[in-house]
Design an enzyme around this catalytic site. Structure first.
Site, short mmCIF file in Angstrom:
data_model
loop_
_atom_site.label_atom_id
_atom_site.label_comp_id
_atom_site.label_asym_id
_atom_site.label_seq_id
_atom_site.Cartn_x
_atom_site.Cartn_y
_atom_site.Cartn_z
N LYS A 44 85.99 -4.68 15.19
CA LYS A 44 85.51 -5.12 13.87
C LYS A 44 84.04 -4.73 13.71
O LYS A 44 83.62 -4.29 12.65
CB LYS A 44 85.70 -6.63 13.71
N GLN A 93 86.44 -15.81 15.70
CA GLN A 93 87.58 -15.13 16.32
C GLN A 93 88.53 -16.16 16.94
O GLN A 93 88.12 -17.01 17.72
CB GLN A 93 87.08 -14.13 17.39
N ASP A 98 87.78 -14.44 6.07
CA ASP A 98 89.16 -14.46 6.58
C ASP A 98 90.08 -15.22 5.62
O ASP A 98 91.29 -15.22 5.80
CB ASP A 98 89.21 -15.15 7.96
#
Ligand code: NDP
Length: 297
Positions: A54, A98, A121
């Site tokens: 990422k 994460q 997200d």
């Protein structure tokens, strides 16, 4: 006849180039360099790889990637403090925690703490609610990547029967929402489908899957969906990433699906790269929205 392969890697590269161009334009017009801050707790090898990928993708798109690494034994309150600090940091536009978090940490509590305007997200309940109402702030990355893939391969969804297997908050549920949405409210014109959301308690799953014009598998069980489960000519999107010995396989038996379906995503090189591309898009969108609200306020 062998099915067409839906190349997520190439599609994602194209999307990333488009985002990089938009980032340049935004910065040239006086906007701040978009910044994505990742929080990585513990030393799970897969999570480390995801975060590294990422960050590299950010760099290539002209987005600043920051990383907070915390030990696996970090306390809940220390972790919440890090998220709070990132929420308040004007230079940060997107925050990514994460997952999975190490045992003992409350994922829900941590994700709920992320400022909804920086929740790239799209896990914050406020953003989930907006999505449900067809006016999303951010599109959830994996489902939005799949919508882009279908759109760019000109695979129509309107009026089609889509079977989504798996009902997680991250993939299955939002996937069903996006495809059942009214046209255009949740991304490009991949919507207006009739959706069945299947799960571990679905009776006669093979028969349900066989009724799908489009099948989206997000289960986490290697090669569970067999060729004989598929309607001839179906489009198969395989979200699953399962390590079997030294290779990665999806939730769908790829070789069998290639014999029956009209189009199939590979694993790896299918949905995974699209998820990252959508994260970059959301980070740019967050930077734009925050910049705009500061300028108008
Ligand atoms: P979860 O474990 O959160 O959810 C799995 C879902 O599959 C659940 O709804 C579960 O049903 C259902 N399920 C489990 N077993 C069966 C079964 N035998 N028959 C039917 N349904 C079943 O997984 P995620 O959604 O987070 O991830 C799914 C897969 O996708 C994983 O392999 C993950 O690694 C991958 N993934 C890939 C991404 C990418 O970018 N490519 C991003 C995110 C995930 P129930 O609710 O009844 O328990």
């Amino acid at each position: 006849m062998a099915a067409r392969i839906l190349d997520g890697k190439q599609t994602a590269l194209k999307i990333r180039e488009e985002i990089a161009a938009e980032v340049r334009q935004f910065v040239d017009a006086g906007g701040p360099t978009p910044c994505l801050a990742a929080v990585l707790v513990g030393d799970d090898p897969a999570s480390q790889v995801y975060v590294r990928n990422k960050q590299r993708a950010c760099e290539k798109a002209g987005i600043e990637g920051r990383l907070d690494r915390l030990p696996a034994d970090v306390s809940q309150s220390e972790l919440l403090d890090v998220v709070r600090r990132l929420n308040e940091d004007d230079g940060v536009h997107g925050i990514l925690v994460q997952l999975p978090l190490p045992r003992g940490l409350d994922e829900r509590l941590v994700l709920d703490m992320v400022d909804a305007r920086k929740d790239v997200d799209a896990f914050n309940p406020c953003n989930v609610g907006l999505l449900m109402q067809g006016r999303p702030r951010f599109l959830p990355c994996t489902p939005a990547g799949i919508v882009q893939l279908l759109h760019r391969y000109e695979i129509p969804t309107a009026g089609k029967h889509v079977v989504v297997v798996g009902r997680s908050d991250i993939v299955g549920k939002p996937m069903a929402m996006l495809l059942a949405a009214r046209d255009g409210s949740c991304g490009p014109s991949a919507a207006n489908a009739t959706v069945t959301l299947a799960h571990s308690r679905t009776a006669d799953l093979a028969e349900v899957v066989r009724s799908g014009d489009i099948v989206i598998a997000a289960v986490g069980r290697p090669e569970m969906i067999r060729g004989e489960w598929l309607k001839p000519g179906a489009v198969v999107v395989d979200v699953g990433i399962n390590r079997v010995e030294d290779r990665l396989v999806g939730d769908v038996h790829f070789d069998e699906a290639m014999e029956v379906a009209s189009a199939v995503t590979p694993v790896p090189g299918g949905v995974g790269p699209l998820t990252i591309a959508m994260l970059l898009g959301n980070t740019l969108a967050a930077a734009r929205a925050i910049h705009q609200s500061r300028n108008s306020g």
